[in-house]
Each structure stands twice: as structure tokens, then as C-alpha cells.
Design a protein around this motif. Structure first.
Motif, short mmCIF file in Angstrom:
data_model
loop_
_atom_site.label_atom_id
_atom_site.label_comp_id
_atom_site.label_asym_id
_atom_site.label_seq_id
_atom_site.Cartn_x
_atom_site.Cartn_y
_atom_site.Cartn_z
N ARG A 206 -7.95 -3.18 -9.70
CA ARG A 206 -8.09 -3.21 -8.40
C ARG A 206 -9.34 -4.13 -7.88
NH1 ARG A 206 -7.80 1.95 -5.13
NH2 ARG A 206 -7.04 0.52 -3.34
N GLU B 289 0.05 8.54 -1.02
CA GLU B 289 -0.39 7.34 -0.23
C GLU B 289 -1.13 7.69 1.02
OE1 GLU B 289 2.40 4.18 -2.50
OE2 GLU B 289 3.08 5.01 -0.87
N HIS C 261 -3.97 5.54 -4.35
CA HIS C 261 -3.19 4.04 -4.36
C HIS C 261 -2.33 4.26 -5.92
CE1 HIS C 261 -2.77 -0.04 -5.19
NE2 HIS C 261 -3.42 -0.20 -6.53
#
Ligand SMILES: Nc1ncnc2c1ncn2[C@@H]1O[C@H](COP(=O)(O)OP(=O)(O)OP(=O)(O)O)[C@@H](O)[C@H]1O
Ligand SMILES: [Mg+2]
Length: 239
Positions: free
Chosen positions: A35, A204, A209
């Protein structure tokens, strides 16, 4: 296949190439799913309902990481049905719930138990679930959680959290926003698609994530011989 302690898990990883390759592929996939350019240093393992294989997958993934030379911390964030202390043969007392306690001054180092992996001269660090709490308490709602996750990520290359099922309890929703990713275990043939979607949506909505799914107990033979057309392609022992 009897999977009860980490020694059984290690034996399977060392003797069964299908299992070891599956977990090495999972590790590579997680490494690619980074990420914002930063590694997936903190990962929660959750699922929809009980017994889908969260603790088993957490332990096997943590061992795979340790065998790959990574510095790994595996935390039992399931205070309701803790399992990692059994798998790694350590005491469950003095663990995660104790450092989460708002009045506690304990640090991660005070509750970490080191499990050496002799043959590889490496070790895996475990934080067991800790003192058992009354059924309605929610240790993960602690104001200390965020800073503890941060401290763990600064001290280890990978921090894995084994957590309870997302449709059964709200605990994973408290942890989800503070970890870099959530790995979702799906028990093949046991969970309803509608329920899995609901559990995913819950995580979520809480700010988690989802970085991937692991299909556990998947029986490829049920789907016919053509299901894995590339299986064996890179194995020179198979024609
Ligand atoms: N792929 C597998 N093959 C064989 N046995 C498995 C497999 N995955 C899990 N098991 C067994 O199924 C049982 C449940 O697995 P596990 O404890 O990992 O599930 P869990 O999702 O963590 O459960 P809980 O929701 O109670 O925490 C255990 O006895 C475990 O050894
Ligand atoms: Mg479990």
C-alpha cells in the motif's frame, strides 16, 4: 492430517511441497500488494464464521515468513477462542489482553514469548491471547490498541494478528483500521456467499483494507482434472 502444534506445521512445510509452495506464493502475493509503496507490515487474518482456518493459516504463514528469514511477530488477537498458545506450546497468560488493558504499563517486550526453530536457527515471536476476560468485554476496544500496533510494526518486519470471525463478533472491526491489510480466510464449502460478503463489508466499513482471500480446505478434485491446467508445469518430476 493431524495439525496440532507448530512442529506438525513445520513438518508439513518441510515435507509437502504443495503446501510450502502455496504459502510461499501467498507470501509473494502479499509482498506485491503493497500500500502506497510501504510493505504490508501489519496484517490481520479474519474470516466470516468460526472454524474456517484463521489460526491455522496465521501459524503457517508466520512460519513461512520466519523460514524466509523475516523477523515475525504473531499475535493472538482472538481473546474468545485463543488457539496460538496451543499451537506454539506457550502459556496463554500474560499476553495481548494484558497489554491492551487501559491501566497497564506493560510493553510488547513484556509479553512476547520466543519459539526457536532449531533447524533453521531462527525464531518466531508469539504474543498469546493473555488473561481470559468476561464474555461481554471487548479488549480490542482499548485506547492502547493503535499505539501497540504501531510499536509492533516498528520492531518487526511482519506482524500478524489472528482474529475472531467478523460476523460473530465486532472485535476485528476495532483492529481493522490500524493494520495495513486484512487477509480473509474462506472455508471452502462451509460459508454462504451472502455471509462472506456481509463480513467483508463490515471490515471495510470499519476502515479495513482487504488485500486478499485464502480459500481453505479447497478440494480441487471436486472441480475436475482441468481445474488447474498449469499444475505440475514447473515440476520436472511430472510429465
Ligand atoms: N486445511 C486444513 N486441513 C486440515 N485441517 C484443517 C485445515 N484448516 C484448519 N484445519 C483444522 O480445523 C480446525 C479449525 O481450524 P482453526 O482453529 O485454524 O480455525 P479458526 O478459524 O481459527 O477457528 P475459530 O473461529 O474457532 O478461531 C482445527 O482443528 C484445524 O487443525
Ligand atoms: Mg482461531
Amino acid at each position: 492430517m493431524n495439525l496440532s502444534t507448530w512442529k506438525d506445521f513445520l513438518a508439513i512445510l518441510e515435507s509437502n511441497t504443495r503446501v510450502s509452495q502455496t504459502f510461499e506464493t501467498l507470501l509473494s502475493s502479499l509482498t506485491f500488494v503493497e500500500r502506497g509503496g510501504s510493505p504490508l507490515s501489519t496484517l490481520m487474518i479474519s474470516s466470516t464464521q468460526p472454524h474456517e482456518g484463521k489460526s491455522t493459516i496465521s501459524a503457517l504463514l508466520a512460519l513461512t515468513m520466519a523460514l524466509a528469514g523475516r523477523r515475525v511477530l504473531l499475535i493472538d488477537a482472538d481473546a474468545r477462542r485463543p488457539k496460538l498458545h496451543e499451537i506454539f506450546e506457550v502459556s496463554y497468560k500474560h499476553g495481548f489482553t494484558d497489554i491492551l488493558d487501559a491501566g497497564s504499563s506493560l510493553t510488547l517486550g513484556d509479553v512476547v514469548q520466543k519459539v526457536p526453530i532449531p533447524r533453521d536457527r531462527t525464531a518466531i515471536d508469539i504474543i498469546p491471547s493473555g488473561t481470559l476476560l468476561p464474555i461481554h468485554s471487548n479488549p480490542l476496544a482499548s485506547p492502547r490498541l493503535e499505539s501497540l500496533v504501531k510499536a509492533a510494526s516498528e520492531q518487526y518486519e511482519n506482524v500478524l494478528f489472528d482474529s475472531p470471525p467478523a460476523l460473530s463478533v465486532s472485535d476485528p472491526c476495532f483492529l481493522a483500521p490500524f493494520v495495513k491489510g486484512v487477509l480473509f480466510v474462506v472455508g471452502s464449502g462451509t460459508v454462504q456467499e451472502r455471509d462472506a460478503k456481509l463480513a467483508k463489508a463490515r471490515i471495510e466499513k470499519a476502515g479495513g483494507h482487504l488485500v486478499g482471500f485464502v480459500m481453505n480446505r479447497f478440494d480441487a478434485t471436486r472441480y475436475g482434472p482441468g481445474y488447474h491446467p498449469y499444475e505440475g508445469y514447473y515440476d520436472p518430476t511430472k510429465e
